[in-house]
Scaffold this active site. Structure first.
Site, mmCIF file in Angstrom:
data_model
loop_
_atom_site.group_PDB
_atom_site.id
_atom_site.type_symbol
_atom_site.label_atom_id
_atom_site.label_comp_id
_atom_site.label_asym_id
_atom_site.label_seq_id
_atom_site.Cartn_x
_atom_site.Cartn_y
_atom_site.Cartn_z
ATOM 1 N N ASP A 160 0.841 -1.214 0.000
ATOM 2 C CA ASP A 160 0.000 0.000 0.000
ATOM 3 C C ASP A 160 0.870 1.256 0.000
ATOM 4 O OD1 ASP A 160 0.931 0.227 2.601
ATOM 5 O OD2 ASP A 160 -1.051 0.176 3.539
ATOM 6 N N GLU A 163 3.703 1.250 2.159
ATOM 7 C CA GLU A 163 4.675 0.212 1.835
ATOM 8 C C GLU A 163 4.513 -0.999 2.750
ATOM 9 O OE1 GLU A 163 8.387 2.813 1.398
ATOM 10 O OE2 GLU A 163 7.359 2.756 -0.523
ATOM 11 N N GLU A 316 7.790 14.314 8.951
ATOM 12 C CA GLU A 316 6.823 13.328 8.461
ATOM 13 C C GLU A 316 5.735 13.113 9.512
ATOM 14 O OE1 GLU A 316 8.311 9.192 8.129
ATOM 15 O OE2 GLU A 316 7.555 9.250 6.066
HETATM 16 C C1 BGC Z 1 5.898 6.177 3.575
HETATM 17 C C2 BGC Z 1 5.544 6.326 2.119
HETATM 18 C C3 BGC Z 1 6.375 7.422 1.477
HETATM 19 C C4 BGC Z 1 7.859 7.228 1.770
HETATM 20 C C5 BGC Z 1 8.686 8.424 1.333
HETATM 21 C C6 BGC Z 1 7.376 5.939 3.701
HETATM 22 O O1 BGC Z 1 7.728 5.810 5.043
HETATM 23 O O2 BGC Z 1 5.185 5.088 4.146
HETATM 24 O O3 BGC Z 1 4.190 6.682 1.989
HETATM 25 O O4 BGC Z 1 6.146 7.427 0.112
HETATM 26 O O5 BGC Z 1 8.054 7.057 3.147
HETATM 27 O O6 BGC Z 1 8.205 9.609 1.906
#
Ligand code: BGC
Length: 359
Positions: A160, A163, A316
């Site tokens: 998903d 990931e 994030e």
């Molecule tokens: C997230 C992804 C994202 C990636 C880069 C991962 O930890 O689950 O959604 O695309 O980081 O930001």
């Protein structure tokens, strides 16, 4: 209703800084790095990058969005090889190096088979054209081959957008594929792509993905995931005020709002303890704004603004209110502090800021 003109200095400052972060994070190739300061995010994810390009288009930075689309098209062309339909065994990755090569880590180290990014890219490409962008024949040809790839792969389980759970079919991934196929059908005037999307729409509304009137995380889960907001924004696969979306959003608000007021990905998330995510809280605010809930939208914007570091960088996620207090430190030890500034977080703040200005 309040007007966009009343946004405070902090908010406006963060919008300007967000644009700068996106500009600086765009490689000369056109790729957006996921996070310049986080060692394992030195890649160009299709998902993150497409939303960054969308935010640039929303902010009037069309050249930046165009450069990203050129990067994606040349990268896909190079990696897809000749002839796409029928080439079902060939799986494209979720992320590339900033110059469009396959990354060094293998599939066994880090799940890479994800389809949502390709659907999201097609959707943002069509949006780019709607906003006046020019798509040359090379771009259109690659869009068609990408749509064929999606049409051939969409029945497969894949990881998903977080990931995870590669053996499942995920509802927000399905929505991204539907949106991408419909966008490509529109761009290329190809009815079979529309027909494929229509069959996926029927699946979306089957009990595998829609239960008790609301959408669920994946075909083997009754839980919600904040990425379900994407069904409505930006994809418009389900209208923001549709009862199915209202029910889904109600659950997201009730179950995924953390004690700090930000939105979590899903219950049981252990990544850095499963805190409140900046980009998802911005998404929530965007959704509230589209529903004309100015107060809810502004509250979300204030939360995101307060999440910024002193220099205005957005992480994030915030780890102040983790779901699993003992899971923060192991991730910090493994990969360092939470990724900051995450370009996708800044992108979603810009989108929210734009939505607020329209209220
Ligand atoms: C997230 C992804 C994202 C990636 C880069 C991962 O930890 O689950 O959604 O695309 O980081 O930001």
């Amino acid at each position: 209703m309040t007007s966009g003109g009343s946004r405070d200095d902090l908010g406006n400052g963060l919008a300007a800084h967000s644009l700068a972060v996106l500009r600086e994070g765009q490689h000369p190739s056109g790729a957006f790095v996921a996070c310049p300061g986080y060692p394992i995010y030195q890649y160009a994810w299709l998902r993150d990058g497409s939303f960054c390009a969308y935010a640039m288009d929303v902010s009037g930075e069309h050249d930046s969005a165009a450069a990203f689309h050129r990067f994606v098209a040349s990268t896909i062309r190079r990696n897809l090889g000749p002839g796409t339909s029928g080439e079902k065994e060939r799986r494209l990755p979720a992320r590339y190096t900033l110059t469009g090569e396959l990354e060094r880590l293998g599939e066994e180290d880090w799940p890479n088979f994800q389809l949502d990014g390709y659907g999201t890219w097609l959707w943002t490409l069509r949006d780019h054209r709607t906003r006046g962008g020019t798509l040359d024949t090379g771009l259109l040809d690659t869009a068609g081959r990408t749509a064929d790839y999606l049409a051939g792969m969409c029945h497969l389980p894949c990881y998903d957008c977080w990931e995870e759970s590669g053996d499942r079919r995920h509802t927000s991934t399905l929505a991204a594929i539907i949106a991408g196929l419909e966008a490509a059908a529109d761009l290329l005037d190809r009815q079979p792509l529309m027909d494929r999307a229509a069959s996926l729409r029927r699946e979306l509304d089957s009990p595998a993905h829609l239960r008790d009137g609301g959408y669920v995380k994946h075909d083997a889960s009754g839980a919600v995931d904040a990425s379900l907001l994407w069904l409505s924004l930006p994809f418009g696969v389900v209208a923001a005020d549709d009862p199915r979306m209202a029910k889904t959003a109600e659950r997201i608000g009730a179950e995924l709002t953390g004690p700090g007021g930000g939105i979590r990905r899903y219950l049981g998330d252990e990544f850095y303890g499963g805190g409140e995510w900046t980009l998802l809280t911005a998404w929530w605010g965007w959704y509230r704004a589209v529903l004309q809930d100015a107060r809810g939208a502004r509250e979300a914007a204030r939360w995101v603004e307060a999440a910024a570091t002193e220099r205005g960088d957005l992480p994030e996620q915030l780890t102040d209110h983790p779901q699993f207090g003992d899971r923060v430190e192991p991730w910090e030890r493994k990969w360092g502090p939470v990724a900051t500034p995450l370009l996708w977080s800044h992108a979603m703040y810009l989108v929210l800021d734009d939505a607020l200005a329209r209220l």
